[in-house]
Each structure stands twice: as C-alpha cells, then as structure tokens.
Design a protein around this motif. Sequence first.
Motif, PDB file in Angstrom:
ATOM      1  N   LEU A 142     -79.482 -80.643  74.414  1.00 44.60           N
ATOM      2  CA  LEU A 142     -78.792 -79.908  75.805  1.00 44.60           C
ATOM      3  C   LEU A 142     -77.770 -80.835  76.464  1.00 44.60           C
ATOM      4  O   LEU A 142     -76.729 -80.635  76.942  1.00 44.60           O
ATOM      5  N   ARG A 143     -78.592 -82.121  76.700  1.00 39.40           N
ATOM      6  CA  ARG A 143     -77.807 -83.180  77.303  1.00 39.40           C
ATOM      7  C   ARG A 143     -76.614 -83.527  76.579  1.00 39.40           C
ATOM      8  O   ARG A 143     -75.449 -83.766  77.382  1.00 39.40           O
ATOM      9  N   PHE A 144     -76.603 -83.737  75.239  1.00 37.85           N
ATOM     10  CA  PHE A 144     -75.675 -84.048  74.554  1.00 37.85           C
ATOM     11  C   PHE A 144     -74.374 -83.129  74.650  1.00 37.85           C
ATOM     12  O   PHE A 144     -73.352 -83.190  74.945  1.00 37.85           O
ATOM     13  N   LEU A 145     -74.922 -81.969  74.690  1.00 36.16           N
ATOM     14  CA  LEU A 145     -73.885 -80.754  74.804  1.00 36.16           C
ATOM     15  C   LEU A 145     -73.199 -80.672  76.236  1.00 36.16           C
ATOM     16  O   LEU A 145     -72.051 -80.311  76.100  1.00 36.16           O
ATOM     17  N   LEU A 146     -73.943 -80.844  77.241  1.00 34.81           N
ATOM     18  CA  LEU A 146     -73.573 -80.566  78.410  1.00 34.81           C
ATOM     19  C   LEU A 146     -72.597 -82.059  78.616  1.00 34.81           C
ATOM     20  O   LEU A 146     -71.877 -81.749  79.463  1.00 34.81           O
ATOM     21  N   ASP A 147     -73.025 -83.126  78.165  1.00 35.62           N
ATOM     22  CA  ASP A 147     -72.161 -84.291  78.261  1.00 35.62           C
ATOM     23  C   ASP A 147     -70.757 -83.925  77.526  1.00 35.62           C
ATOM     24  O   ASP A 147     -69.745 -84.529  78.065  1.00 35.62           O
ATOM     25  N   LEU A 148     -70.894 -83.302  76.647  1.00 33.62           N
ATOM     26  CA  LEU A 148     -69.733 -82.791  75.785  1.00 33.62           C
ATOM     27  C   LEU A 148     -68.507 -82.115  76.794  1.00 33.62           C
ATOM     28  O   LEU A 148     -67.331 -82.125  76.607  1.00 33.62           O
ATOM     29  N   THR A 149     -69.095 -81.386  77.592  1.00 35.72           N
ATOM     30  CA  THR A 149     -68.357 -80.534  78.403  1.00 35.72           C
ATOM     31  C   THR A 149     -68.171 -81.176  79.915  1.00 35.72           C
ATOM     32  O   THR A 149     -67.247 -80.743  80.923  1.00 35.72           O
ATOM     33  N   ASN A 150     -68.437 -82.283  79.859  1.00 36.56           N
ATOM     34  CA  ASN A 150     -67.988 -83.201  81.102  1.00 36.56           C
ATOM     35  C   ASN A 150     -66.982 -84.165  80.839  1.00 36.56           C
ATOM     36  O   ASN A 150     -67.046 -84.990  80.072  1.00 36.56           O
ATOM     37  N   ALA A 151     -65.830 -84.006  81.591  1.00 32.50           N
ATOM     38  CA  ALA A 151     -64.669 -84.885  81.239  1.00 32.50           C
ATOM     39  C   ALA A 151     -64.885 -86.452  81.561  1.00 32.50           C
ATOM     40  O   ALA A 151     -64.315 -87.119  80.791  1.00 32.50           O
ATOM     41  N   GLU A 152     -66.092 -86.906  82.376  1.00 29.78           N
ATOM     42  CA  GLU A 152     -66.314 -88.004  82.474  1.00 29.78           C
ATOM     43  C   GLU A 152     -67.323 -88.743  81.039  1.00 29.78           C
ATOM     44  O   GLU A 152     -66.931 -89.823  81.128  1.00 29.78           O
ATOM     45  N   THR A 153     -67.630 -87.873  80.515  1.00 23.93           N
ATOM     46  CA  THR A 153     -68.768 -88.594  79.424  1.00 23.93           C
ATOM     47  C   THR A 153     -68.280 -88.319  77.881  1.00 23.93           C
ATOM     48  O   THR A 153     -68.615 -88.778  77.119  1.00 23.93           O
ATOM     49  N   ALA A 154     -67.322 -87.050  77.867  1.00 21.96           N
ATOM     50  CA  ALA A 154     -66.997 -86.620  76.615  1.00 21.96           C
ATOM     51  C   ALA A 154     -66.466 -87.619  75.789  1.00 21.96           C
ATOM     52  O   ALA A 154     -66.980 -87.594  74.478  1.00 21.96           O
TER      53      ALA A 154
END
Lengths: 458, 189
Positions: free
Chosen positions: A238-250
């Motif tokens: 889930l954190r991996f997927l949420l990071d994908l949706t975050n412009a700062e971390t993707a």
Amino acid sequence: MLNDHDSNDAIRHRNLERIGRALPLPPSADADRQARWQNAGLTPGAVHPGRGVWNMKRYTRTALATTGIAAALAAAVWFGLGPANIVSAATVFESFRSALAQSLSIHIDGIQFEQASIEGDIIVDRSGEPGAETRYAEVHVLLAADNPQWNDLDAVLAICQSPSEAWQYGRGSGGMYSGVGQVAMTEYLVRGQSWRDFARQPLDHFGSMPSELGFGSEESSVTYRFTREQRIVVEQLLRFLLDLTNAETAGQVIANVQDSAGDVRVERIEKDSYVLHASRFTQLGDLAFVKRTAPDVGDLVRQAVYTFGYDPTSKRILSTQFAPPTELYETGVAISRDTAEFPLDTPEALVPFLRERAVTVEADQSNKDEWVIRVTGYPFATDSSGLEWLGDYLTALRDSLTLTIEYDAAASAVRRAEFRGIGPSDGRVTLDLGPVILDPQRLRSESWVTPQTKIIGR
Amino acid sequence: MSTLTSYPSREIKAMADPEATVQHTYARCAQAFCRFFTVRVGGDSHTVDDLMQQLWLRSRLQAHALRDPNPEPWLWRIARNLLQEHHRKRRRTSGDEPLAQPDLARRLAQRFDTEDLPPETLARKEVQDQLLLAITELTSDEQALLIGCYFEGRTQTELAAILNISERAVEGRLYRARIALREKLAHLA
C-alpha cells in the motif's frame, strides 16, 4: 603529415595507420538514432527529483522543446522506414514516470494469503485546478473464518480527500455477538482526516484488526488470521502504491523499480504500440536474505514478559498478555504461548511449577477471582514460521512478479501498467493512467454510515 | 558517417546556462559515449540506446548543479556509473564484451612506442580488445581526431576545415592524442 615531435611518435603514427586498417570500430550512430536518445518521453508536469522541466530557464525549455520536436520528427521518419524497434526501456520508464503526475486509478485485485485477501482501489483525479486534486482510496482486507459456521470478516478502510470533502471510514472487528456465527464490527467515521496521515501508516487505520482474532462460545469457535508478516507485505504494498500517487515520491519509486528489475525488454505489438516487460526484481530477493539472517533469539526470549490471568475457581487461564522486546518483532520471531502443559488445578501447584523453570515469577493475588502472574525467562518455544514464511514469500515474489507497461509511441505516453504475480494466486495491481471517472456518490461519507457508526468530528 | 563535430570550447565558455551547456556537450560527445558503451556491452544496440538515454536524462536532471564550464569529464563519470550499474544489475555478461588484460595492454603500450606492430599481432582478438577499450576511453576530441585521421583516412587539411582550427593545431592535438592512447593502454584496468 608526420610531425617531428619525437622519434617514438613516428612509430606510434605508423602503428595507428595499421590499427586503423585492422581494427573494427563500432559503427557511428546516425542522426535519427542520436535524436532518439534525447527523446525520453518527457511531458509537461513530469515527476522528477530536483528541478522540473518547467522550472528551467526559457532558453532551455525552448531548446528542449525544439529537441523534442526534432526527435519526434526523426522518430516519425524512422517509423516510416519500418525499423524493428526504436523505443527503449528508458523511454518507457520515463513516460511512466511522467504519466504518474496526471490523473490515475489503481486497482488491487486478488492478492491472497492463507486466510486473508486484499482488494481495493486508489483513485487520484487531477483534472481540476493545480493543487485541488481529489483522492479516494478504498481497501478491503477479507479475513476467512476457519470455521464454516462463522462469517468471513471484511475489514474496510475508505478515505476521501477533495476540495470539499475530507473523511475516513473504517470498519474492523470489535468482538462477538451473543449468537453464534456473528462477529460485531466496530465502525467509525472521522471527518477532516488527512490523506497524508493515512499514507504514512495505511494499515494502522483499520481499527481493531490484530494478527489473530479468536472468538468462541459454548458451541463453536473461530479464528481469523492476518499474521504480522502478511501485514508487513500488505503495508509495504500500500505504501508503494501511495508513493506512486505522490508527485514528490513517484519519480524515485519508478527509479527504484527500474534499477531493481533484472530482466527488461520492450516488445513491439503493432506500429505505435509497445509493451515493456520487467521481471526478476532483485531487491526483493535481497530483502528476503536480510530477513533470514535473524539473530539468536535466546536472549530476547529471556527478556520477554508474559502475563496471564488465572482463575483458580474454573482452573482456566482467562487472559494472556505478551510483551516481547522490540527486537523480536524486528526479527519476525514469535514465542509460542502454548500453556497446555501448565498444572492449572491449584495455584499452589502452578506457581512453584513456573518458579522452577522461569527466571522471575510474580504472582499478584489481590483479586481472589483472578490471579495475575508475570513471568520472564520461561523457556517458551520460539516460533520463526512467520520469518520463514516472509523469506519464502519474498523469494517466490522475486521469481513471479512481473511488470508490464503499455506504451503508445504516437502519443509518447503510457496508458496502463500492471504488476502481476503477487502471491500464489497471481494477484495483480493495475494502473490506468489518464482521465478518471470518479462517481460523486463514492465521495460522500454518508454512503458508509450505519446506525452503528461512531462519528468523530463535525 | 563522419564522427567529427567542431570544437566547442569557445562556445561553451560563452554559455551562461549550464543546462544548455550540458545539452551541447552531450550532443558533441554522443558518438564517443556510444562507442564507449557499444564496446563494453558486446555491441547490443538496444542496451546502448538505453544507456545513452539514461545518460541524457541523468545529465539533464542534474545539470543545474554543474559548476564546471566543461561538463565532458562529468558526463564521462555518469557514463561509467551507468555502465557499472548495468553490469551489476545484469550480473552476467553475454561473452561478447572485450576483456581488459592489463599485462597484455601494458606490453602493447611499450611496443606501440618502440616497434612496428605486425599485422598478425593486430589481428589477434585479445589485442584488438585492448585497443578498443583504450581508444574508447579517450576524450571525445581525441577519439574524433584519431578516428578521423587513421580510420576514416582524412588529411590534416580536411580535419582542420571540419574542426575549424588551424592545421598546426590539428598536428599538435593529434600528437597529444597518440600519447594519450599510449597512456590509456599502459594503464588499462
């Protein structure tokens, strides 16, 4: 042509003339090929660490745009000639990275463990004004009952953050109904909940959902299992997927995926359609290796405090509490709390039995109905099955996990990507990139509220 | 196709924008980087394209931090890092990559200076490998001159016209490029 700098140089010169005739140099790259190197699928709003393309000076932007146009023209000419393959993996990954800065929806499907399965959606709509995006996530953790007389347990978390709404709904387990076959659910709705908090620790918001839930009555009992190691896997996912949706971390996440992939190939499907296949994600194997190198747990077991409540009247253990040292959790080793061997007939037999075997035993008899006994250093058996499960799971995942990215060369864009082979049931995560349709009804918290829902905030 | 591009030193100094400088240098040195990668990945053009794109992206993303007015050494460092990452990730080689043999290369460097190398020596695969590795370690300008002169058969007059420098300058730079090749051979790792 020969100069007179030194006598050795004459020999070097002659040798180079011979080398020039004998040595096959790699062919030079033509202009089209060189242009393609600089056509890395960058689009406005691309996600990059550091400065983005729109932060550059106008001259550079213009230069890049010009280069891009030239490269696109070169690519068009090249396609007209019908080459075998002109899109490289770097181009596809870079386009994938760019596409993540736009609207997207992620669908989690069929990720199964022994007694748990995960489904869900994460949707980000960026079609509005900059900074006014709408985010919605709904994750179900379905825990299978090990007794057919009981219902399965569907734990849900839904969270919404939009310019006009911010709420989080959670449903977990709160215990057993009076009748057999029903588990009471606890439900809550928190208004004003921030997405950032959810993204930081997504599984912490599932309310009461420990590693193992056991319910019993006079006639029947049930156990729901969602082990700590399974939680680790789901939480990381889930954190991996949420990071994908975050412009700062993707950007960094995609760079890690690209670096980790052992095998990457790009396949041309038709004229402008390509599919990138990535597999053998080596870092997953490295993680499994690290987890397997757990330290000796003997010392850790001696530090653990085990507390249980003992009812001398019914001669039963009523409650247990186990406070292991942090290292035990970190190494993924649990202590088996099988107390079947304890002589429970009388306190006079139980306490000396424990004192003979443990380092410390404290018996609190202030409540005559229940003795509270704290024990350290009891030689409980250690259970590293969770650790082994995690190691095996990650090793298998390294071999089974694949990523496919569909690339449209005409639009220089990635439309869809899919991770497959997650777990033994071929679980998958699909990312659709581009405009999303988000049902307004889904964004309303009222659709979740029942009479049992505890509402927090206004 | 010619490998030569004009010398950019004056243009680089005039450029105040590091990103434009990096872009210009990348374009100028592209053939040399391509050759460097091609030799070291066994000629796999798809992998070379990937590495060249990654070099382009990485240099562009980090260009804002560049302070050196000549970014070529910096680009070479990125190229070497990319190659190292590539080999580490692959964990295996195709078998077509030339293998550096420092002892052989050292002996070759001595002979390169002191005797005429016979054709049968130059035909040996391991000798060719050392020469390919050494030539593709040279700077872009050195490669362009040596290849233009000895592989493409251009005269110094032609080179001077293409590179927009005097014939005397071509002669001096060729001399230094020959020395540089010998040094690369002597220190091939």
